[in-house]
Design a protein around this motif. Structure first.
Motif, mmCIF file in Angstrom:
data_model
loop_
_atom_site.group_PDB
_atom_site.id
_atom_site.type_symbol
_atom_site.label_atom_id
_atom_site.label_comp_id
_atom_site.label_asym_id
_atom_site.label_seq_id
_atom_site.Cartn_x
_atom_site.Cartn_y
_atom_site.Cartn_z
ATOM 1 N N GLU A 1 0.860 -1.174 0.000
ATOM 2 C CA GLU A 1 0.000 0.000 0.000
ATOM 3 C C GLU A 1 0.899 1.228 0.000
ATOM 4 O OE1 GLU A 1 -2.544 2.199 3.410
ATOM 5 O OE2 GLU A 1 -2.916 0.059 3.180
ATOM 6 N N ALA A 2 0.646 2.136 -0.939
ATOM 7 C CA ALA A 2 1.435 3.364 -1.007
ATOM 8 C C ALA A 2 1.092 4.269 0.173
ATOM 9 C CB ALA A 2 1.176 4.089 -2.318
ATOM 10 N N ARG A 3 2.127 4.777 0.801
ATOM 11 C CA ARG A 3 1.985 5.739 1.896
ATOM 12 C C ARG A 3 2.909 6.909 1.602
ATOM 13 N NH1 ARG A 3 0.463 3.302 7.260
ATOM 14 N NH2 ARG A 3 -1.370 2.130 6.643
ATOM 15 N N GLY A 4 2.387 7.875 0.859
ATOM 16 C CA GLY A 4 3.242 8.995 0.453
ATOM 17 C C GLY A 4 4.313 8.492 -0.494
ATOM 18 N N ARG A 5 5.566 8.686 -0.092
ATOM 19 C CA ARG A 5 6.685 8.263 -0.936
ATOM 20 C C ARG A 5 7.190 6.866 -0.583
ATOM 21 N NH1 ARG A 5 10.746 13.223 -1.401
ATOM 22 N NH2 ARG A 5 11.624 11.821 -2.946
#
Length: 87
Positions: A51-55
Motif C-alpha cells: 500500500e502506497a503511503r506517500g513516498r
C-alpha cells in the motif's frame, strides 16, 4: 542460516511493515536489489500486499501463521537444531 531471502524478508516485515528495501537489506545482510527481487516474488505469489503511503510503501504479510512458523524455524536454526520440524 538455511532460511531463504524471501523467508528472512517475511520475518522482518512481520515486525516492520513500513521498512524500506534499504532497511530490509541492511537488516538481513543482502543487497537492496536482492530484497527488491524477493519483495516482487512475495507480492506476485500472494504472500504480501503493498500500500502506497506517500513516498514509501507499507507491506503486509497476508498469512500471520506463516510468520509464526518461520520464527520457529529461525529459532531452531539459531539453536543449532537442523532436524525437520514436527508436524
Amino acid at each position: 542460516m538455511l532460511l531463504t531471502t524471501e523467508a528472512k524478508v517475511l520475518l522482518y516485515l512481520g515486525q516492520h511493515p513500513e521498512a524500506t528495501a534499504i532497511e530490509l537489506a541492511l537488516a538481513i545482510g543482502v543487497r537492496e536489489r536482492t530484497v527488491s527481487y524477493a519483495l516482487k516474488a512475495l507480492r506476485q505469489d500472494g504472500y504480501t500486499v503493498e500500500e502506497a503511503r506517500g513516498r514509501t510503501r507499507m507491506r503486509r504479510v497476508l498469512d500471520r501463521q506463516l510468520i509464526t512458523g518461520l520464527k520457529q524455524v529461525a529459532r531452531r536454526e539459531k539453536d543449532g537444531d537442523r532436524s525437520a520440524p514436527r508436524v
